[in-house]
Design an enzyme around this catalytic site. Sequence first.
Site, PDB file in Angstrom:
ATOM      1  N   ARG A 223      -2.010 -44.334  -5.560  1.00  0.00           N
ATOM      2  CA  ARG A 223      -1.793 -42.360  -5.219  1.00  0.00           C
ATOM      3  C   ARG A 223      -1.608 -42.372  -3.914  1.00  0.00           C
ATOM      4  NH1 ARG A 223      -7.926 -40.812  -6.607  1.00  0.00           N
ATOM      5  NH2 ARG A 223      -8.520 -43.209  -6.666  1.00  0.00           N
TER       6      ARG A 223
ATOM      7  N   GLU B 165     -13.769 -35.343  -1.095  1.00  0.00           N
ATOM      8  CA  GLU B 165     -13.601 -37.077  -1.655  1.00  0.00           C
ATOM      9  C   GLU B 165     -14.042 -38.017  -1.559  1.00  0.00           C
ATOM     10  OE1 GLU B 165     -10.170 -38.702  -3.436  1.00  0.00           O
ATOM     11  OE2 GLU B 165     -10.046 -36.460  -2.464  1.00  0.00           O
TER      12      GLU B 165
ATOM     13  N   ALA C 108     -14.443 -40.411  -7.343  1.00  0.00           N
ATOM     14  CA  ALA C 108     -13.019 -39.727  -7.936  1.00  0.00           C
ATOM     15  C   ALA C 108     -13.071 -38.902  -7.470  1.00  0.00           C
ATOM     16  CB  ALA C 108     -13.992 -39.331  -9.128  1.00  0.00           C
ATOM     17  N   CYS C 109     -12.104 -37.869  -7.584  1.00  0.00           N
ATOM     18  CA  CYS C 109     -11.208 -36.703  -7.044  1.00  0.00           C
ATOM     19  C   CYS C 109      -9.782 -37.595  -6.120  1.00  0.00           C
ATOM     20  CB  CYS C 109     -11.766 -35.639  -5.760  1.00  0.00           C
ATOM     21  SG  CYS C 109     -12.745 -35.948  -6.416  1.00  0.00           S
ATOM     22  N   THR C 110      -8.489 -36.614  -6.196  1.00  0.00           N
ATOM     23  CA  THR C 110      -7.694 -36.851  -5.515  1.00  0.00           C
ATOM     24  C   THR C 110      -6.926 -35.607  -4.151  1.00  0.00           C
ATOM     25  OG1 THR C 110      -6.904 -38.850  -6.738  1.00  0.00           O
ATOM     26  CG2 THR C 110      -5.541 -37.824  -5.182  1.00  0.00           C
TER      27      THR C 110
END
Length: 467
Positions: free
Chosen positions: A246, A98, A7-9
Amino acid sequence: MANKLSACTSILIGKDASIDGSIMIGRNEDAKAAWPKHMVVHPHGALPHQFVSKETKLAIDLPGESAAYTATPEWTSKYGLFEEDGINEYHVAMSATESAYSNPLVLGADPLVKKGLNEEGMVTVVLPFIKSAREGVHRLGSLIAKYGTGETNGVLFADDKEAWYLESGAGHYWVAQRIPDDCYAVVGNQLAIQEVDFTDSNNFMFHPDIQEFVEKNNLNPDPTCFNFRKIFGTADRSDAIYSEPRVWIGHQMFSPQQAGNEHPESTELPFLMKPDRKLSILDAQAYLSNHYQGTKFDLLGDTPEAHKYRPISLAKTQESHVLQMGRKGPDIHWLAMGVANESTYVPFFDGITRVPISYGRGKLPAQLNSAYWIFKHASVLVDSHLHDFLPLLRDVQKERQAAAMQLVKETDAKAAGLTGVALADYLTGQSDKFANETLEKYRKLSLELITKMTDYCPLNFKTDENL
């Protein structure tokens, strides 16, 4: 909270790459679609002298008095604190983590440590005890080297002068790179740092034995250089679908003249980029709110490619933040509860002594006196009839963005003439006022949406008015 993995960006912006000379680090915290977050302000000296992880049971003695700092912990401490992000009283910001992945060759030589220091405790044991971003890198790196970690992670640091990105690549080994002042970086769940210059102490920090470790275990596929991503990271099909797009969209947003020929599944996308134009706080927020809009990969689109890639902003975002440092006015902890694309970033000024009561509430099941759930309530109502309701949400968001910019300008001007308690009270009042006004806007939006939804009932029938 194993679901926090994958997960996460993240985004990091140097001061010469920003429109106002500020430094920005930001991240979406992605885990579950319904898992509330709180925001807190820890006063100076509030922490005990020892941290014990509820997740791994690791005990760490803490050095001296803790600094005051903001944080966004979980609604329950059952699985640990997960404080995630904040700014301390010494003007240092930190965001952790991250989530990323290490390859089997590396993990065979230095396995992850089950009882090590993980995301759950990183902010708590580091941010309250550092006075610069560089000091934060050194403290976290030293703790990972000593205690080990059970996860592969990236961690963001910033102060009023510079930003750093640290990555752990195995159980104990790590590197960190300073973000050049004229550059930005975007990261999506994969190890990102590339070539490491071990002679450049101004821009790189690392585990003291990492070169020996790599050489001893024959881990470097290209001995002509030391590319951390290629030595420690992964480059498989999941990266191509989940992570690299992303990074690609960030480059398309901020550096289209340079990145026009990049492919969303490329394994060679650079970590550091220079923007084609100066970036603002709204650009950082727009990146963290992105779902590939304007491309054939838009998750809300109807093309065959609409669900091909994992977007940046998605239902499982618990909160999104941008920590804006080195401003001419007070540093700002921008916080959007819930899905960034359907929420509003609220400015909490560095130096506040509290947050509105609603930001300390929120549990399961939902409760509508909680900031988290007020934003989520409007979000799920909009989702129910997206085509009809999204424009109404966008109107509220645009009004709040403009109001936030006005608030920041007004606050900067008045804060310049204040000090001490008077300054803290003023900044707290300004943050409280905007946060509460924004929550009220979202409450009214939800009521408007519920009113409109009454006519969407499937038991509807076009009745003859003469009957």
